[in-house]
Motif scaffolding. Structure first.
Motif, PDB file in Angstrom:
ATOM      1  N   ILE A   1       0.859  -1.183   0.000  1.00 49.92           N
ATOM      2  CA  ILE A   1       0.000   0.000   0.000  1.00 49.92           C
ATOM      3  C   ILE A   1       0.895   1.233   0.000  1.00 49.92           C
ATOM      4  O   ILE A   1       1.769   1.386   0.870  1.00 49.92           O
ATOM      5  CB  ILE A   1      -0.928   0.011   1.230  1.00 49.92           C
ATOM      6  CG1 ILE A   1      -1.790  -1.260   1.249  1.00 49.92           C
ATOM      7  CG2 ILE A   1      -1.802   1.257   1.223  1.00 49.92           C
ATOM      8  CD1 ILE A   1      -2.666  -1.399   2.482  1.00 49.92           C
ATOM      9  N   TYR A   2       0.681   2.117  -0.969  1.00 44.68           N
ATOM     10  CA  TYR A   2       1.507   3.312  -1.130  1.00 44.68           C
ATOM     11  C   TYR A   2       0.668   4.541  -0.787  1.00 44.68           C
ATOM     12  O   TYR A   2      -0.380   4.773  -1.402  1.00 44.68           O
ATOM     13  CB  TYR A   2       2.028   3.416  -2.565  1.00 44.68           C
ATOM     14  CG  TYR A   2       2.842   2.223  -2.998  1.00 44.68           C
ATOM     15  CD1 TYR A   2       4.215   2.197  -2.813  1.00 44.68           C
ATOM     16  CD2 TYR A   2       2.239   1.118  -3.583  1.00 44.68           C
ATOM     17  CE1 TYR A   2       4.981   1.105  -3.195  1.00 44.68           C
ATOM     18  CE2 TYR A   2       2.975   0.014  -3.971  1.00 44.68           C
ATOM     19  CZ  TYR A   2       4.347   0.006  -3.772  1.00 44.68           C
ATOM     20  OH  TYR A   2       5.084  -1.083  -4.158  1.00 44.68           O
ATOM     21  N   ILE A   3       1.132   5.301   0.202  1.00 42.16           N
ATOM     22  CA  ILE A   3       0.446   6.508   0.642  1.00 42.16           C
ATOM     23  C   ILE A   3       1.129   7.704  -0.013  1.00 42.16           C
ATOM     24  O   ILE A   3       2.309   7.983   0.258  1.00 42.16           O
ATOM     25  CB  ILE A   3       0.470   6.647   2.177  1.00 42.16           C
ATOM     26  CG1 ILE A   3       0.004   5.338   2.839  1.00 42.16           C
ATOM     27  CG2 ILE A   3      -0.389   7.822   2.607  1.00 42.16           C
ATOM     28  CD1 ILE A   3      -1.398   4.908   2.450  1.00 42.16           C
ATOM     29  N   THR A   4       0.411   8.389  -0.870  1.00 38.24           N
ATOM     30  CA  THR A   4       0.986   9.544  -1.570  1.00 38.24           C
ATOM     31  C   THR A   4       0.488  10.841  -0.937  1.00 38.24           C
ATOM     32  O   THR A   4      -0.569  10.873  -0.303  1.00 38.24           O
ATOM     33  CB  THR A   4       0.604   9.515  -3.061  1.00 38.24           C
ATOM     34  OG1 THR A   4      -0.816   9.597  -3.196  1.00 38.24           O
ATOM     35  CG2 THR A   4       1.092   8.231  -3.724  1.00 38.24           C
TER      36      THR A   4
ATOM     37  N   GLN B   1       2.152  -8.678   8.972  1.00 36.44           N
ATOM     38  CA  GLN B   1       1.975  -9.988   8.338  1.00 36.44           C
ATOM     39  C   GLN B   1       2.395  -9.920   6.860  1.00 36.44           C
ATOM     40  O   GLN B   1       3.581  -9.805   6.574  1.00 36.44           O
ATOM     41  CB  GLN B   1       0.527 -10.470   8.493  1.00 36.44           C
ATOM     42  CG  GLN B   1       0.343 -11.958   8.188  1.00 36.44           C
ATOM     43  CD  GLN B   1      -1.052 -12.457   8.516  1.00 36.44           C
ATOM     44  OE1 GLN B   1      -1.663 -12.038   9.518  1.00 36.44           O
ATOM     45  NE2 GLN B   1      -1.574 -13.348   7.692  1.00 36.44           N
ATOM     46  N   ASP B   2       1.453  -9.936   5.918  1.00 36.99           N
ATOM     47  CA  ASP B   2       1.792  -9.862   4.489  1.00 36.99           C
ATOM     48  C   ASP B   2       1.617  -8.459   3.922  1.00 36.99           C
ATOM     49  O   ASP B   2       1.751  -8.266   2.711  1.00 36.99           O
ATOM     50  CB  ASP B   2       0.899 -10.823   3.689  1.00 36.99           C
ATOM     51  CG  ASP B   2       1.103 -12.268   4.111  1.00 36.99           C
ATOM     52  OD1 ASP B   2       2.262 -12.657   4.316  1.00 36.99           O
ATOM     53  OD2 ASP B   2       0.098 -13.001   4.246  1.00 36.99           O
ATOM     54  N   VAL B   3       1.301  -7.489   4.787  1.00 40.48           N
ATOM     55  CA  VAL B   3       0.984  -6.133   4.346  1.00 40.48           C
ATOM     56  C   VAL B   3       2.180  -5.219   4.566  1.00 40.48           C
ATOM     57  O   VAL B   3       2.740  -5.171   5.674  1.00 40.48           O
ATOM     58  CB  VAL B   3      -0.256  -5.585   5.089  1.00 40.48           C
ATOM     59  CG1 VAL B   3      -0.599  -4.187   4.584  1.00 40.48           C
ATOM     60  CG2 VAL B   3      -1.446  -6.522   4.920  1.00 40.48           C
ATOM     61  N   TRP B   4       2.575  -4.492   3.523  1.00 39.68           N
ATOM     62  CA  TRP B   4       3.638  -3.493   3.594  1.00 39.68           C
ATOM     63  C   TRP B   4       3.037  -2.130   3.267  1.00 39.68           C
ATOM     64  O   TRP B   4       2.317  -1.979   2.281  1.00 39.68           O
ATOM     65  CB  TRP B   4       4.741  -3.794   2.578  1.00 39.68           C
ATOM     66  CG  TRP B   4       5.426  -5.121   2.770  1.00 39.68           C
ATOM     67  CD1 TRP B   4       4.938  -6.349   2.445  1.00 39.68           C
ATOM     68  CD2 TRP B   4       6.725  -5.334   3.330  1.00 39.68           C
ATOM     69  NE1 TRP B   4       5.841  -7.327   2.752  1.00 39.68           N
ATOM     70  CE2 TRP B   4       6.964  -6.730   3.298  1.00 39.68           C
ATOM     71  CE3 TRP B   4       7.708  -4.497   3.845  1.00 39.68           C
ATOM     72  CZ2 TRP B   4       8.140  -7.297   3.768  1.00 39.68           C
ATOM     73  CZ3 TRP B   4       8.890  -5.058   4.308  1.00 39.68           C
ATOM     74  CH2 TRP B   4       9.110  -6.443   4.278  1.00 39.68           C
ATOM     75  N   VAL B   5       3.316  -1.126   4.101  1.00 39.46           N
ATOM     76  CA  VAL B   5       2.811   0.227   3.904  1.00 39.46           C
ATOM     77  C   VAL B   5       3.996   1.137   3.617  1.00 39.46           C
ATOM     78  O   VAL B   5       4.965   1.178   4.395  1.00 39.46           O
ATOM     79  CB  VAL B   5       2.022   0.735   5.131  1.00 39.46           C
ATOM     80  CG1 VAL B   5       1.482   2.135   4.868  1.00 39.46           C
ATOM     81  CG2 VAL B   5       0.878  -0.223   5.451  1.00 39.46           C
ATOM     82  N   TRP B   6       3.909   1.898   2.495  1.00 40.49           N
ATOM     83  CA  TRP B   6       5.020   2.711   2.032  1.00 40.49           C
ATOM     84  C   TRP B   6       4.597   4.174   1.900  1.00 40.49           C
ATOM     85  O   TRP B   6       3.450   4.462   1.579  1.00 40.49           O
ATOM     86  CB  TRP B   6       5.540   2.225   0.688  1.00 40.49           C
ATOM     87  CG  TRP B   6       5.861   0.760   0.649  1.00 40.49           C
ATOM     88  CD1 TRP B   6       5.071  -0.240   0.168  1.00 40.49           C
ATOM     89  CD2 TRP B   6       7.055   0.143   1.134  1.00 40.49           C
ATOM     90  NE1 TRP B   6       5.689  -1.454   0.310  1.00 40.49           N
ATOM     91  CE2 TRP B   6       6.918  -1.252   0.897  1.00 40.49           C
ATOM     92  CE3 TRP B   6       8.222   0.621   1.731  1.00 40.49           C
ATOM     93  CZ2 TRP B   6       7.904  -2.153   1.244  1.00 40.49           C
ATOM     94  CZ3 TRP B   6       9.217  -0.288   2.077  1.00 40.49           C
ATOM     95  CH2 TRP B   6       9.054  -1.661   1.831  1.00 40.49           C
ATOM     96  N   ASN B   7       5.549   5.042   2.126  1.00 38.89           N
ATOM     97  CA  ASN B   7       5.340   6.476   1.963  1.00 38.89           C
ATOM     98  C   ASN B   7       5.915   6.900   0.611  1.00 38.89           C
ATOM     99  O   ASN B   7       7.127   6.885   0.407  1.00 38.89           O
ATOM    100  CB  ASN B   7       6.026   7.242   3.100  1.00 38.89           C
ATOM    101  CG  ASN B   7       5.765   8.747   3.018  1.00 38.89           C
ATOM    102  OD1 ASN B   7       5.126   9.230   2.089  1.00 38.89           O
ATOM    103  ND2 ASN B   7       6.282   9.487   3.990  1.00 38.89           N
ATOM    104  N   GLY B   8       5.038   7.272  -0.317  1.00 35.98           N
ATOM    105  CA  GLY B   8       5.503   7.696  -1.630  1.00 35.98           C
ATOM    106  C   GLY B   8       4.978   6.796  -2.736  1.00 35.98           C
ATOM    107  O   GLY B   8       4.291   5.793  -2.491  1.00 35.98           O
ATOM    108  N   ARG B   9       5.334   7.159  -3.957  1.00 37.50           N
ATOM    109  CA  ARG B   9       4.887   6.410  -5.122  1.00 37.50           C
ATOM    110  C   ARG B   9       5.806   5.218  -5.381  1.00 37.50           C
ATOM    111  O   ARG B   9       6.996   5.251  -5.052  1.00 37.50           O
ATOM    112  CB  ARG B   9       4.861   7.321  -6.364  1.00 37.50           C
ATOM    113  CG  ARG B   9       3.928   8.504  -6.208  1.00 37.50           C
ATOM    114  CD  ARG B   9       3.867   9.344  -7.477  1.00 37.50           C
ATOM    115  NE  ARG B   9       3.004  10.493  -7.303  1.00 37.50           N
ATOM    116  CZ  ARG B   9       1.676  10.459  -7.419  1.00 37.50           C
ATOM    117  NH1 ARG B   9       1.078   9.316  -7.741  1.00 37.50           N
ATOM    118  NH2 ARG B   9       0.960  11.548  -7.253  1.00 37.50           N
TER     119      ARG B   9
END
Length: 937
Positions: A806-809, A873-881
């Motif tokens: 998941i990418y938070i822009t 778990q299997d979820v990765w959260v990222w800051n940016g595109r």
């Protein structure tokens, strides 16, 4: 002249007759309009008189059978000048030629062969005296050449009607562009250079600050820099202008030599076109300069066509046939009587024929029934290799891999633009026709179209196109879909009048229009099927609707497909497309809910020590802890029911303006009429004939069905099952097909050993929109808990792998406060497997993402990846595109399958980036292929 009039005329080579009546009326008509009865030899004198002034005596009268029509139809004549007499060189030209043979003839009176100047029905036969040359045309010689119809010319010759006439048009077009590009060649000799000044002032004095510390010294404009070389030249440009003017003068068709090709010239006799050779030689030096090189590329083939036309003897034969009785013949008779249309007529005709093709082709991309069949038969390359049937190899696999079915709307738009171009040309050319040959144009239109309504139907067609095209732009469609939808229905008027306008268009349109009409009939049939609306959830600006068909076999779908919704309360005939966000398993094995509140429930375990003969079937809402509840607070089984559903998530537009009346806003307000508590989510129920409460409601307060559903319809993402590895990518609300696939795989299909085995999920969302997707936060939390349980219970094999990114822009640097969840969290009370995380934790991480997306590859491949700060778990959260180049490279290195499916729904700019990376990282040598399936509406 009228049919049966006594005519005196001169015939050449049995092709064209030129006649004059006793009243001095002159005109042309083909030799096929004349039947010969007898021939009479008359002294050398003008028709109707003897050398001594007496009446002409008839001598040696003999019967002559009617002549056969000539093999080659005659070439159309040009008008005589005002000073011309009945004969080609004056009234007595034939008499002074040393003797002539006169024939008595009768003009045919049949209605199928009217005379020039108007026809009469069943005219009476009357003799005509027609002088012919004493020396007859020699037998033999191919081609059936037409006579020279302009005796005022210094040379007599035939006028070509085919390639050389085309070459004349090409030469005029070449001259036009030669002049235009010649001017630009002169202008491009010295490029304009702005000298780093704007309105006479240096640019740095206007736009750059005077403070040295703030000035960017790397941004510099050099006023001494030389202007670029545009490859122009004054000499070449002036020469091009001179050549253009000379060609335009020489090729002028009416008064110069444009369409004049005399039969007694050197070029005619030796089949050599000096004009063509000159054009070819003139074009060569212009290829050295870029601006005029394009015009030279026009002039070169013009010369080649001239050379080819002169070399082909058969091309000098005319093509006008007036001896038949069909529609083409009737048009030819119109041309004989009124003259032909202008030289732009063929261009108008060419545009019309192109319109016939494109106006039929434009229908196919929007026939959803056809698209669904094609999508369903497609298979991937790997499946074709595993099952190498002839059908899969030569048809099913190319349909999926080579035919871009996902770009059907793009193809529809491209054809529409092509239609607009040809329709404009068709209209403009005919307007010129009417200006230049008004009588012939009107006469042609009277024979063309349904009942001669070509002008009227053409005008209506242009009127319909005006509304369709002006409302079809993306800006209008995105701003107000209803304008686009309503204006687009002018296509009904367009096609009706197009069928009347073009008498042969029905041959082109029979199949596509038949398919489209069948599609519309099926749409109405599908839309009348009964559906229950179960649940409506609202978290601004997204509204989730769950519904189900009364008969489940009416709606059998695949994940990734879409449907059309219509609300009769708003407009029964207005349909809007939405992607299905639920899995197909949700329609057959949906959760159990409380009928009163609609909240999902779980079964309460049977208490220890309860007598065996005492029944127990109690339920508790998932948001409550049943260990802290009293037995009388539990729900009985009859107070619950299964919520089998199909869901869509709709972004509501127009909320920021009170006056905005979008369809999605009207739909939300309509549901609020059925929600007196004004609280979301709210659930709809009804009572059956026995009085029992059932999940879902079919009819609204207005007595009409709440929703009409047309679907499902095929979409690119439905092919995800063809791959062993798949990348599911969504942006914003475009995640709905991705959520459908994710739910299907993790909750249902992996338990049954379905493909794909490796699932990469990528979703981009703005930080300000995170709270709008709380439904997805709850969904991912439940799916991850269920996946963990299935793995522990060995219900899913070790080959299955899931990765959610998941990418938070647009995230702010300072921490943002986390809002409350509007939907109650699942407590997982009594669950055999404890969840790794809860919805609140995922929401907090998405609100303030802890890791940059630039570090994705390093963190995921690092030794401490299991304990990464941005992993749940299997979820990765990222800051940016996302960095797609690195992501594709990583998946390429770690691949387990040679073919990877890439399914995307979102903005077009992201789709272009994905397309570029699919092409970049696919390799035959490395045995890897990325196939992109992009969603379009």
């Amino acid at each position: 002249m009228t049919s049966g009039t006594r005519v005196f005329g001169f015939v050449k080579e049995e092709e064209w007759w030129y006649g004059v009546t006793q009243n001095g009326v002159k005109g042309y008509f083909p030799s096929t309009f004349v039947s010969e009865e007898q021939a009479t030899k008359i002294p050398n004198s003008p028709p109707g008189s003897s050398p001594d002034g007496g009446t002409a005596q008839t001598q040696d009268i003999e019967k002559i059978p009617p002549p056969l029509p000539s093999k080659g139809p005659p070439a159309p004549p040009k008008r005589f000048s005002k000073n011309e007499n009945a004969g080609p060189q004056g009234a007595g030209a034939g008499a002074g030629a040393g003797g002539s043979v006169y024939k008595q003839n009768v003009v045919k009176g049949a209605s199928s062969n009217p005379l020039v100047g108007g026809g009469a029905a069943a005219p009476k036969k009357s003799n005509v005296v027609i002088p012919v040359p004493a020396e007859k045309k020699k037998e033999g010689g191919g081609g059936g050449r037409a006579p020279d119809p302009a005796p005022g010319r210094p040379m007599k010759g035939a006028y070509p009607l085919q390639f050389l006439l085309w070459a004349n048009n090409m030469a005029l077009a070449s001259a036009f562009w030669m002049f235009i590009f010649g001017v630009f060649t002169c202008m491009w000799d010295e490029a304009k250079w702005w000298g780093c000044q704007v309105d006479g002032k240096d640019i740095h004095k206007i736009y750059l600050t005077d403070e040295p510390d703030l000035r960017n010294t790397t941004v510099v404009c050099d006023p001494e820099r030389a202007a670029p070389d545009l490859n122009g030249d004054i000499g070449t440009g002036v020469f091009a202008i001179f050549v253009a003017i000379a060609i335009a003068i020489f090729e002028e068709p009416n008064y110069m030599w444009g369409s004049y090709y005399p039969s007694d010239s050197f070029s005619y006799n030796h089949k050599i076109s000096a004009r063509g050779i000159i054009y070819v030689l003139l074009s060569l030096p212009f290829f050295t300069k870029f601006p005029v090189a394009l015009a030279a590329s026009f002039l070169l083939p013009t010369g080649c066509v001239c050379i080819y036309g002169a070399a082909e003897d058969a091309l000098l034969t005319g093509t006008l046939d007036t001896t038949c009785g069909d529609e083409v013949c009737e048009l030819n008779k119109v041309y004989v009587q009124n003259g032909v249309v202008s030289r732009l007529g063929p261009y108008a005709k060419a545009c019309g024929m192109c319109l016939n093709f494109n106006c039929s082709l434009i229908i196919y991309p929007v026939v959803r029934l056809l698209l669904r069949r094609l999508n369903n038969i497609g298979v991937s390359f790997s499946n074709q290799q595993a099952n190498p049937t002839i059908f899969a190899k030569f048809f099913a696999s190319p349909v999926t891999r080579l035919i871009p079915l996902s770009k059907n709307i793009d193809f529809h738009k491209l054809i529409a633009k092509t239609m607009c171009f040809f329709a404009s040309g068709h209209t403009i050319f005919h307007l010129f026709n009417y200006w230049y040959r008004s009588t012939a144009t009107l006469a042609t239109f009277a024979k063309w179209g349904w009942g001669g309504t070509a002008f009227l139907t053409g005008s209506v067609i242009c009127f319909a196109m005006f509304f369709i095209f002006t409302a079809a732009s993306d800006t209008v469609r995105y701003a107000h879909y209803e304008i686009f939808f309503s204006a687009h229905h002018w296509f009904v008027v367009y096609f009706i009048f197009l069928l009347l306008h073009g008498p042969i268009y029905w041959k082109w349109a029979a199949v596509p229009l038949g398919l489209y009409l069948w599609e519309r009939v099926m749409q109405e049939t599908r839309g009348d099927r009964p559906y229950y609306v179960n649940k409506v959830e609202w978290i601004e600006p997204v509204m989730a609707i769950q519904f189900r068909p009364v008969y489940k076999h009416d709606f059998v779908f695949k994940e990734g497909q879409y449907l059309y919704l219509s609300c009769p309360y708003i407009n029964k005939n207005e349909w809007h497309p939405f992607t299905i966000s639920s899995a197909s398993g949700d329609l057959s094995t949906g959760p159990r809910i409380a009928l009163e509140t609609g909240e999902e429930v779980i079964e309460v375990p049977r208490p220890k020590g309860l007598a065996r003969d005492e029944k127990w079937a109690k339920y508790c809402p998932v948001g409550k802890d049943y260990t802290k509840m009293k037995p009388n607070q539990f729900l009985d089984k009859h107070e619950t029911g299964y919520n089998d559903y199909v869901s869509v998530h709709i972004k509501v537009h127009g909320l920021e303006h009170k006056e905005a009346q979008t369809w999605t806003r009207k739909l939300k307000e309509y549901f609020e009429l059925m929600n007196p508590k004004d609280s979301f989510p709210f659930y709809l129920t009804h009572r059956d004939d026995r009085g029992d409460m059932i999940v879902g409601r079919r009819l609204g307060p207005d007595g009409q069905q709440i929703l009409r559903v047309d679907g499902p319809h095929s979409a690119p993402s439905e092919h995800y099952t063809n791959y062993g590895t798949v990348m599911i990518i969504g942006a914003g609300i475009g995640l709905t097909p991705c959520a459908s696939i994710l739910t299907s795989m993790l909750r249902y299909k992996w338990k049954k050993n379905f493909n794909p085995e490796i699932l990469h999920f990528y979703w981009m969302v703005r930080q300000s929109d995170v709270d709008s997707f709380q439904w997805l936060i709850h969904l991912i939390t439940d799916l991850e808990h269920g996946l963990k349980y299935d793995r522990e219970q060995k219900q899913i094999g070790p080959q299955y792998y899931c990765e959610i990114n998941i990418y938070i822009t647009g995230a702010k640097k300072e921490p943002v406060p986390v809002k409350e969840l509007k939907q109650k969290e699942n407590t997982f009370t009594g669950a055999l497997t404890k969840p790794t995380f809860k919805a609140k934790q995922l929401q907090e991480m998405m609100t303030n993402p802890p890791a940059s997306s630039k570090e994705q590859v390093e963190l995921q491949n690092g030794s401490n990846s299991r304990n990464a700060k941005n992993r749940l778990q299997d979820v990765w959260v990222w800051n940016g595109r996302p960095d797609w180049d690195k992501i594709f490279a990583q998946n390429k290195r770690q691949r387990q399958h040679s073919e990877v499916g890439v399914c995307f729904c979102g903005a077009a700019v992201i789709g272009k980036d994905l397309q570029k990376n699919c092409q970049k990282h696919s390799s035959v040598e490395e045995d890897i292929l990325f196939n992109l399936h992009k969603e379009n509406f």
